[in-house]
Design an enzyme around this catalytic site. Structure first.
Site, short mmCIF file in Angstrom:
data_model
loop_
_atom_site.label_atom_id
_atom_site.label_comp_id
_atom_site.label_asym_id
_atom_site.label_seq_id
_atom_site.Cartn_x
_atom_site.Cartn_y
_atom_site.Cartn_z
N GLU A 90 30.40 36.96 34.66
CA GLU A 90 29.33 36.30 33.89
C GLU A 90 28.82 35.06 34.62
O GLU A 90 27.61 34.79 34.63
CB GLU A 90 29.84 35.94 32.49
CG GLU A 90 30.26 37.12 31.64
CD GLU A 90 29.18 38.20 31.50
OE1 GLU A 90 27.98 37.87 31.65
OE2 GLU A 90 29.54 39.36 31.26
N ASP A 136 29.74 42.18 39.63
CA ASP A 136 31.06 42.79 39.76
C ASP A 136 31.74 42.36 41.06
O ASP A 136 32.91 41.96 41.06
CB ASP A 136 30.93 44.32 39.73
CG ASP A 136 30.78 44.88 38.32
OD1 ASP A 136 31.07 44.15 37.36
OD2 ASP A 136 30.35 46.04 38.19
#
Length: 679
Positions: free
Chosen positions: A516, A580
């Site tokens: 995030e 990711d």
């Protein structure tokens, strides 16, 4: 609720009210990773996803009511069981005016299928009659505004959000909407599967119109005409890739400019039906769509547009109506589009609907019952360690200039963090919930949310507002607020182990946190500054270097075949793939910082700590998925499929190869000079 889901276009997505609050049950949360859980028939360098997750996948087949079943889904299902207790307690509450009674009445009205069948379309008729009474283009504009007051959004959404270039203030926005198929590509692609879906969609339209009283011949005729109309809409829709571009979708004008810039639509009548004044300023996400939409409406028979509005209303409300509508909805969207074999139990469906309408009220009960305060304390520490790991990696970057590094460090330091639940809970006092009509509660909830949205326009942004409920198994980064948010429900195994070893927690929830944070620095998030404003703060040379490095991820993912001849979309999924990979690198660095100076970390279950880190990450993406859902998600979801979220980023990390002794002969090996090295 179907008509309340537009918020996901904006954010990059993972006192007791009933009696006395009981403290969360204290149970040990310890991961059980071991060599025995791994598929020894597959080498780590051959297919790490299969090596790590085959046993879980075999033990967790897809339930008939699911199109995909993975670790996220498993936790979400467990969560539903926890919430079931809260709903059962609320269902017995008879205190007039209490929030618990509203939850209970809403839930009970959805479970009373006999009353729903008897009611039929009765409480939906005012909306359907409003559509039927349209005689002119002025009536049409007013009726569209009227529908929007219930958050039924044909043609476009009208909503409030932070101004991308003045993030402290809320602004009105218009965003394209109105297609019945999941994406424009479903209309425009002509392969055999797409043609079959189009055929089934037309049959679905016939069913809904027939159930609403249209004779079959007219229903068939209008089905073809409505489909042709939607096809033309799809042709002028912006692509999902275009909609990811914050500059392309930022087109702020004065409200009065709607009259001249988009003159083919009667905005005065629209705002009259909306019962709102013209906003001072408004952002048009898709400018060419809005211009062409007005022309398309003007060129189409008013009868066809009316039937489209009727269908849109029925389609949006079908899962809340009688069994014929519910079954038709599932047969098309559940079976044809997603490949499901059966509907989920009704209590789960209704629970989800009530969750959408009374989310934070339910969240408050959920937190009281299930969220241990010490989990928040440990998460606070984890987040700061992850932030420190990113700061260290930023400092060591060899491709970014010192000028941009300083601003990047400033933005990283400015990221605000929300964990568990809001500091201030929403007030649902003005939401009218009745005991005897499910569809009326849906409409009232839509109206309540609409008024809530409208109250924000032209007002300062409330920094305390959450855009997910505490009981949601997910997390998000909000670029306009430069904030990361982790609802209470995700702070459970397999993401977060209260009593787990650091290697597992950093590999799971640590990567989620870093993921995030990385969204603030991905291909779109990096265009926002530390205050959340759309602003160019990179040097031109740094931007070019960044784009060159991210292009490697685009090319890598474009080469993956997801099914048959269908490839992953590296451009569309780029932001999530960057997050990711960045999340893995950052959390791994933070983990090394956390254990620095400690004695060698012991093996657990025959696994080293480094192996546990990567296996914990892989475990959160374990999933089984149906072929139709693979197709749907590849077209509509900016996240890569679970398998690719493991086998995609890991081969770009030397630490991964070292942990499992993988050499250059391995199938997933990427040469060092070809790896995506970004954050």
């Amino acid at each position: 609720m179907k008509h309340l889901n537009f918020k996901n276009i904006l954010y990059v997505p993972l006192a007791a009210l009933i009696g006395c609050a009981t403290p969360p049950t204290e149970t040990k949360q310890i991961p059980t990773l071991s060599v025995a859980q791994l598929n020894q028939d597959v080498k780590p360098g051959e297919n790490f996803y299969a090596y790590a997750n085959t046993h879980w996948m075999k033990a967790n087949p897809i339930p008939d009511d699911k199109s995909r079943y993975g670790s996220f889904d498993e936790l979400a299902e467990n969560n539903k069981e926890q919430l079931k207790v809260i709903f059962q307690e609320a269902s017995k509450n008879n205190t007039p005016g209490s929030i618990a009674k509203k939850i209970g009445d809403f839930y009970n009205s959805g479970m009373d299928t006999i009353a729903i069948e008897e009611e039929g379309l009765k409480n939906l008729m005012p909306i359907l009659n409003k559509i039927e009474q349209i005689d002119t283009s002025d009536d049409l504009a007013a009726a569209i505004g009227y529908l929007h007051t219930y958050q039924l959004a044909p043609f476009f959404y009208y909503f409030a959000s932070a101004d991308k270039m003045n993030s402290d203030m809320n602004i009105a926005n218009i965003y394209q909407n109105g297609l019945g198929l999941p994406d424009r590509d479903y209309y425009l692609q002509t392969d055999e599967q797409s043609e079959e879906i189009k055929k089934e969609y037309k049959n679905y339209i016939v069913k809904l119109l027939s159930y609403a009283g249209e004779d079959e011949a007219n229903a068939v005729t209008y089905s073809n005409k409505i489909y042709d109309f939607e096809y033309k809409m799809a042709d002028i829709f912006y692509t999902r890739l275009q909609n990811r571009d914050p500059h392309l979708t930022y087109n702020k004008i004065e409200g009065n400019a709607l009259y001249s810039t988009y003159a083919d639509f009667n905005w005065s009548k629209y705002f009259e039906g909306l019962q709102q004044s013209m906003p001072t300023e408004i952002n048009i996400y898709q400018t060419s769509y809005l211009k062409n939409m007005s022309k398309l409406i003007g060129e189409t028979s008013l009868d066809v547009v009316k039937e489209y509005l009727k269908l849109y209303t029925l389609r949006s409300m079908s899962e809340y109506l009688g069994s014929s509508f519910v079954n038709a909805d599932f047969d098309f969207y559940g079976k044809v589009i997603q490949g499901k074999k059966s509907k989920e139990p009704r209590w789960k469906t209704v629970q989800g609907v009530v969750n959408s309408g009374l989310g934070e009220a339910i969240g408050q009960l959920y937190v009281d019952k299930y969220f241990p305060p010490k989990a928040k304390v440990r998460m606070d520490a984890l987040v700061e360690n992850i932030r420190g790991g990113f700061a260290k990696r930023l400092k060591q970057l060899d491709w970014m200039s010192n000028e941009t590094k300083v601003l990047a460090q400033d933005k990283l330091a400015a990221i605000s963090v929300k964990i568990g639940y809001p500091n201030q809970w929403r007030d649902y006092t003005s939401l009218d919930i009745v005991a005897d009509s499910y569809i009326q509660n849906i409409l009232n909830s839509g109206s309540f949310e609409f008024n809530y949205e409208m109250s924000k326009i032209g007002k300062p942004v409330d920094k305390e507002v959450w855009h997910m409920n505490p009981q949601t198994v997910n997390a998000y980064y909000n670029p306009s607020a430069n904030e990361i948010v982790f609802p209470a429900a995700i702070l459970q195994p397999p993401f977060f182990y209260m009593d787990g070893d650091d290697a597992v927690n950093y590999g799971a929830i640590g990567v989620v946190i870093a993921h995030e944070i990385t969204h603030g620095f991905d291909d779109q998030g990096a265009k926002y500054d530390k205050k959340g404003n759309l602003n160019t703060w990179w040097t031109e040379e740094d931007t070019e270097k960044f784009n060159s490095r991210t292009q490697r991820l685009v090319d890598q993912f474009n080469n993956y075949v997801v099914i048959d001849t269908m490839h992953a979309n590296g451009e569309f999924t780029l932001g999530e793939n960057i997050a990711d990979l960045g999340g893995l690198n950052i959390s791994y660095t933070a983990y090394l910082n956390a254990i620095s100076g400690q004695e060698p970390i012991a093996e657990i279950g025959g696994l080293t700590d480094k192996q546990r880190f990567f296996l914990a990450y892989s475990a959160i993406w374990a999933q089984n998925i149906r072929e139709k859902e693979i197709v749907r998600r590849t077209k509509t979801d900016p996240h890569s499929l679970g398998k690719l979220r493991v086998n995609g980023p890991l081969p770009n990390m030397q630490e991964f190869y070292d942990a499992f002794g993988i050499d250059e002969n391995a199938e997933i090996y990427i040469k060092p000079d070809e790896r995506a090295l970004i954050w």
